[in-house]
Design an enzyme around this catalytic site. Structure first.
Site, PDB file in Angstrom:
ATOM      1  N   HIS A 143     -15.152  20.620   0.407  1.00  0.00           N
ATOM      2  CA  HIS A 143     -14.280  21.136   1.361  1.00  0.00           C
ATOM      3  C   HIS A 143     -12.947  21.399   0.753  1.00  0.00           C
ATOM      4  CE1 HIS A 143     -13.849  22.313   6.016  1.00  0.00           C
ATOM      5  NE2 HIS A 143     -12.518  22.804   5.224  1.00  0.00           N
ATOM      6  N   HIS A 145      -9.503  21.594  -0.246  1.00  0.00           N
ATOM      7  CA  HIS A 145      -8.279  21.018   0.167  1.00  0.00           C
ATOM      8  C   HIS A 145      -7.181  20.538  -0.879  1.00  0.00           C
ATOM      9  CE1 HIS A 145     -11.066  17.671  -1.389  1.00  0.00           C
ATOM     10  NE2 HIS A 145      -9.873  16.990  -1.323  1.00  0.00           N
TER      11      HIS A 145
END
Length: 330
Positions: A143, A145
């Site tokens: 994800h 980030h």
């Protein structure tokens, strides 16, 4: 039970992103950084729609780290290292990296960076914003980030940059990286992309094959000192650079990047005019999406060796299109 529905193509409006069940419905893996993800029966991520900042579950720095024991020899010295570690998700969608985000979405990331730098910098002398992108760079969660570590001390790289920039200002009367940006803008041989407020170059001293340095054109000490217009143009130049990176080998390009600016905390009361804000990008790929540069052998024990010149790397990046390869058919 009928046949399983095939996954929708990337970017299809029918994709159900942002929930655990939506990912399961499409056969996609569920990640702990997703909105509404159930970390445990009592711990659920908020249903965030933009950036999402939270404490790192496994922090390398803690505010209450104990004092080390006194050493009985000068060769075995230690000092306390205290601080905070945070994680920031760029976007709720797990398949949307920075080069695929819109300019307003990237601007929101920049705003969040500046807010964290201000908040943590009120107490800590160094706030390190950095992104490790891709499994090749040790990123364990896909994800998109970044991380933000605030420390009670200046790390080695920051201390060296502080010394070299301070010395240059003392000797030449101008901030080193401001002068460097002006020289690179005039010469253009290592320039990758530029706009009215920023430029990206493959630095003269680059060691990684497609390493780049992102610099403002005016004298800016810290990320939180940028104007609204400079933040907008920063979003634009970041998108252009990262699209070129992805287009180089038509892969989600791995890298480690990070911001360096003037120290904060007690340094906010000191003269830091020698500092110039900048960001480093260190990508490992060399000749393809799978062939990477390793810093081993002679590089580790003697000196870094280049596989292509900064001018060659800049020319190749500069010549790449600024439309992402995933969007060319749209």
């Amino acid at each position: 039970m009928g046949p399983q529905e095939p996954p929708l193509p990337w970017g299809h409006p029918g994709q159900r992103r942002g929930t655990n069940q939506g990912h399961r419905d499409r056969g996609w893996p569920c990640h702990p950084l997703l909105p509404s993800y159930h970390l445990s029966p009592r711990q659920v991520n908020p249903k965030y729609e933009g950036t999402f900042v939270f404490p790192n579950d496994f922090p390398a720095l803690q505010p209450d780290a104990p004092e080390p024991d006194d050493s009985d020899h000068s060769l075995f010295r230690a000092a306390p290292a205290r601080g905070l570690c945070k994680v920031m998700c760029f976007h709720p969608w797990s398949d949307l990296t920075l080069p695929l985000m819109s300019l307003p979405e990237i601007r929101a990331v920049i705003d969040a960076w500046a807010e964290l730098a201000t908040e943590l910098g009120a107490s800590y002398p160094w706030v390190q914003i950095f992104e490790n992108k891709g499994a090749m760079m040790g990123c364990s969660n896909p994800h998109p980030h970044c991380q933000v570590w605030a420390s009670s001390f200046l790390p080695n790289e920051a201390r060296l940059e502080d010394q070299s920039q301070r010395q240059h200002l003392s000797q030449h009367g101008v901030p080193m990286l401001l002068e460097y940006a002006e020289q690179e803008a005039r010469r253009k041989e290592r320039l990758v992309v530029e706009n009215a407020d920023w430029l990206v170059v493959v630095p003269y001293w680059a060691t990684w094959p497609y390493e780049t340095l992102l610099l403002p054109r005016r004298h800016v000490c810290r990320l939180q000192d940028l104007s609204d217009n400079e933040k907008d143009s920063l979003a634009s130049i970041m998108q252009r650079l990262l699209i070129k990176y992805d287009n180089l080998f038509e892969v989600s390009f791995p890298y480690s990047m990070g911001w360096h600016g003037a120290p904060t905390g007690s340094y906010l009361e000191e003269d830091c005019r020698h500092w110039q804000l900048h960001a480093h990008y260190y990508p490992p790929l060399l000749r393809s999406a799978t062939v990477r540069k390793f810093m081993v052998g002679y590089e580790m024990l003697a000196q870094a060796q280049r596989d292509l010149t900064p001018e060659q790397a800049a020319e190749r990046l500069r010549s790449l299109p600024e439309v992402h390869y995933k969007k060319r058919a749209e």
